[in-house]
Write a protein that holds these residues in place. Structure first.
Motif, PDB file in Angstrom:
ATOM      1  N   ALA A  45     -13.738  -2.105 -10.439  1.00 32.77           N
ATOM      2  CA  ALA A  45     -13.764  -3.553 -10.577  1.00 32.77           C
ATOM      3  C   ALA A  45     -12.367  -4.146 -10.489  1.00 32.77           C
ATOM      4  N   GLU A  46     -11.376  -3.403 -10.976  1.00 32.16           N
ATOM      5  CA  GLU A  46      -9.983  -3.855 -10.927  1.00 32.16           C
ATOM      6  C   GLU A  46      -9.112  -2.630 -10.670  1.00 32.16           C
ATOM      7  N   VAL A  47      -8.148  -2.802  -9.778  1.00 37.06           N
ATOM      8  CA  VAL A  47      -7.218  -1.725  -9.417  1.00 37.06           C
ATOM      9  C   VAL A  47      -5.810  -2.291  -9.512  1.00 37.06           C
ATOM     10  N   ARG A  48      -4.972  -1.649 -10.307  1.00 41.70           N
ATOM     11  CA  ARG A  48      -3.564  -2.064 -10.451  1.00 41.70           C
ATOM     12  C   ARG A  48      -2.689  -0.841 -10.181  1.00 41.70           C
ATOM     13  N   PHE A  49      -1.428  -1.086  -9.839  1.00 42.64           N
ATOM     14  CA  PHE A  49      -0.526   0.030  -9.577  1.00 42.64           C
ATOM     15  C   PHE A  49       0.901  -0.283  -9.992  1.00 42.64           C
ATOM     16  N   GLN A  50       1.636   0.790 -10.210  1.00 42.92           N
ATOM     17  CA  GLN A  50       3.085   0.756 -10.376  1.00 42.92           C
ATOM     18  C   GLN A  50       3.623   1.790  -9.399  1.00 42.92           C
ATOM     19  N   THR A  51       4.700   1.466  -8.721  1.00 41.81           N
ATOM     20  CA  THR A  51       5.257   2.430  -7.776  1.00 41.81           C
ATOM     21  C   THR A  51       6.768   2.352  -7.768  1.00 41.81           C
ATOM     22  N   TYR A  52       7.370   3.466  -7.492  1.00 36.52           N
ATOM     23  CA  TYR A  52       8.822   3.597  -7.393  1.00 36.52           C
ATOM     24  C   TYR A  52       9.088   4.329  -6.095  1.00 36.52           C
ATOM     25  N   GLY A  53       9.688   3.645  -5.140  1.00 37.57           N
ATOM     26  CA  GLY A  53       9.950   4.323  -3.888  1.00 37.57           C
ATOM     27  C   GLY A  53      10.295   3.356  -2.779  1.00 37.57           C
ATOM     28  N   CYS A  54      10.183   3.849  -1.571  1.00 38.97           N
ATOM     29  CA  CYS A  54      10.548   3.100  -0.376  1.00 38.97           C
ATOM     30  C   CYS A  54       9.533   1.979  -0.105  1.00 38.97           C
ATOM     31  N   GLY A  55       9.899   1.080   0.790  1.00 40.53           N
ATOM     32  CA  GLY A  55       9.028  -0.035   1.163  1.00 40.53           C
ATOM     33  C   GLY A  55       7.647   0.397   1.609  1.00 40.53           C
ATOM     34  N   PRO A  56       7.534   1.419   2.480  1.00 41.57           N
ATOM     35  CA  PRO A  56       6.204   1.856   2.887  1.00 41.57           C
ATOM     36  C   PRO A  56       5.350   2.370   1.722  1.00 41.57           C
ATOM     37  N   THR A  57       5.965   2.961   0.704  1.00 33.47           N
ATOM     38  CA  THR A  57       5.194   3.428  -0.449  1.00 33.47           C
ATOM     39  C   THR A  57       4.653   2.248  -1.247  1.00 33.47           C
ATOM     40  N   ILE A  58       5.457   1.217  -1.403  1.00 32.44           N
ATOM     41  CA  ILE A  58       4.989  -0.004  -2.067  1.00 32.44           C
ATOM     42  C   ILE A  58       3.850  -0.626  -1.264  1.00 32.44           C
ATOM     43  N   ALA A  59       4.032  -0.713   0.041  1.00 30.44           N
ATOM     44  CA  ALA A  59       2.999  -1.294   0.909  1.00 30.44           C
ATOM     45  C   ALA A  59       1.719  -0.468   0.863  1.00 30.44           C
ATOM     46  N   ALA A  60       1.842   0.857   0.876  1.00 33.75           N
ATOM     47  CA  ALA A  60       0.661   1.727   0.854  1.00 33.75           C
ATOM     48  C   ALA A  60      -0.108   1.560  -0.449  1.00 33.75           C
ATOM     49  N   ALA A  61       0.597   1.459  -1.561  1.00 37.84           N
ATOM     50  CA  ALA A  61      -0.074   1.266  -2.852  1.00 37.84           C
ATOM     51  C   ALA A  61      -0.796  -0.079  -2.884  1.00 37.84           C
ATOM     52  N   SER A  62      -0.160  -1.111  -2.371  1.00 38.54           N
ATOM     53  CA  SER A  62      -0.773  -2.428  -2.324  1.00 38.54           C
ATOM     54  C   SER A  62      -2.031  -2.411  -1.459  1.00 38.54           C
ATOM     55  N   ALA A  63      -1.932  -1.845  -0.267  1.00 36.61           N
ATOM     56  CA  ALA A  63      -3.088  -1.785   0.636  1.00 36.61           C
ATOM     57  C   ALA A  63      -4.207  -0.942   0.037  1.00 36.61           C
ATOM     58  N   ALA A  64      -3.856   0.173  -0.574  1.00 34.51           N
ATOM     59  CA  ALA A  64      -4.863   1.044  -1.187  1.00 34.51           C
ATOM     60  C   ALA A  64      -5.576   0.328  -2.327  1.00 34.51           C
ATOM     61  N   SER A  65      -4.844  -0.476  -3.093  1.00 33.62           N
ATOM     62  CA  SER A  65      -5.479  -1.201  -4.199  1.00 33.62           C
ATOM     63  C   SER A  65      -6.517  -2.178  -3.673  1.00 33.62           C
ATOM     64  N   GLU A  66      -6.209  -2.852  -2.573  1.00 34.29           N
ATOM     65  CA  GLU A  66      -7.180  -3.768  -1.978  1.00 34.29           C
ATOM     66  C   GLU A  66      -8.357  -3.013  -1.365  1.00 34.29           C
ATOM     67  N   LEU A  67      -8.050  -1.898  -0.732  1.00 37.84           N
ATOM     68  CA  LEU A  67      -9.069  -1.091  -0.066  1.00 37.84           C
ATOM     69  C   LEU A  67     -10.119  -0.586  -1.050  1.00 37.84           C
ATOM     70  N   CYS A  68      -9.699  -0.267  -2.267  1.00 36.55           N
ATOM     71  CA  CYS A  68     -10.613   0.365  -3.232  1.00 36.55           C
ATOM     72  C   CYS A  68     -11.240  -0.597  -4.227  1.00 36.55           C
ATOM     73  N   THR A  69     -10.731  -1.798  -4.341  1.00 35.73           N
ATOM     74  CA  THR A  69     -11.322  -2.755  -5.273  1.00 35.73           C
ATOM     75  C   THR A  69     -12.759  -3.055  -4.843  1.00 35.73           C
ATOM     76  N   GLY A  70     -13.677  -2.868  -5.778  1.00 38.14           N
ATOM     77  CA  GLY A  70     -15.090  -3.119  -5.525  1.00 38.14           C
ATOM     78  C   GLY A  70     -15.859  -1.918  -4.990  1.00 38.14           C
ATOM     79  N   ARG A  71     -15.147  -0.864  -4.635  1.00 31.89           N
ATOM     80  CA  ARG A  71     -15.821   0.320  -4.082  1.00 31.89           C
ATOM     81  C   ARG A  71     -16.316   1.231  -5.194  1.00 31.89           C
ATOM     82  N   SER A  72     -17.288   2.071  -4.852  1.00 35.05           N
ATOM     83  CA  SER A  72     -17.827   3.001  -5.836  1.00 35.05           C
ATOM     84  C   SER A  72     -16.772   4.046  -6.197  1.00 35.05           C
ATOM     85  N   ILE A  73     -16.897   4.599  -7.390  1.00 37.52           N
ATOM     86  CA  ILE A  73     -15.973   5.641  -7.822  1.00 37.52           C
ATOM     87  C   ILE A  73     -16.068   6.837  -6.888  1.00 37.52           C
ATOM     88  N   GLU A  74     -17.255   7.128  -6.389  1.00 37.59           N
ATOM     89  CA  GLU A  74     -17.405   8.227  -5.426  1.00 37.59           C
ATOM     90  C   GLU A  74     -16.564   7.972  -4.176  1.00 37.59           C
TER      91      GLU A  74
END
Length: 121
Positions: A45-74
Motif C-alpha cells: 500500500a505504501e513504499v518508502r526508501f532511503q538510499t546512499y549512493g550514486c544518482g542512478p541508485t537514487i533513481a532506481a530506488a525511486s522508480a522501484a518504489s513507484e513500480l511496486c506501490t499497489g502490487r501484490s506482495i508476491e
C-alpha cells in the motif's frame, strides 16, 4: 526517466512501524538502499526508501518504489532488476548495479513482511 527520478525522487524517506524492511548493497562502491513497506490486503500500500549512493541508485530506488506501490506482495517478492531498469528507460552498463540493489532491497522487504506475518520474526 532516469534524470527525472534522480532530480525528483518519489517516496523517499523513513517509514515508522513498517510491515517489512529490506536492504541491499553493492559493495564495490558502497551504494546502499533500504525499503520500507506498509502492507494492506497483501498489497504494498505504501513504499518508502532511503538510499546512499550514486544518482542512478537514487533513481532506481525511486522508480522501484513507484513500480511496486499497489502490487501484490508476491509480485514484489519476484521483482527483477530488469523490471526496475526498464522503468528507468535503461541504465549505463557501469551503473546497472543500481537496479539490482533496488530490486534486492524491495524483495528483502517483502520477504521480511512475510516472515513477520507468519510469526518468524
Amino acid at each position: 526517466m532516469l534524470v527525472d527520478h534522480f532530480l525528483n525522487p518519489r517516496n523517499a524517506g523513513l517509514m515508522r512501524d513498517a510491515d517489512g524492511v529490506g536492504e541491499d548493497e553493492y559493495e564495490e562502491c558502497g551504494d546502499l538502499t533500504r525499503f520500507y513497506l506498509r502492507v494492506r490486503d497483501e498489497r504494498a500500500a505504501e513504499v518508502r526508501f532511503q538510499t546512499y549512493g550514486c544518482g542512478p541508485t537514487i533513481a532506481a530506488a525511486s522508480a522501484a518504489s513507484e513500480l511496486c506501490t499497489g502490487r501484490s506482495i508476491e509480485d514484489v517478492v519476484n521483482l527483477k532488476a530488469e523490471d526496475v531498469e526498464s522503468a528507468l528507460g535503461g541504465l549505463p552498463d557501469d551503473r546497472r548495479h543500481a537496479a539490482h540493489v533496488a530490486a534486492g532491497a524491495l524483495r528483502g522487504a517483502a520477504r521480511d513482511y512475510l516472515r513477520r506475518r507468519d510469526g518468524h520474526v
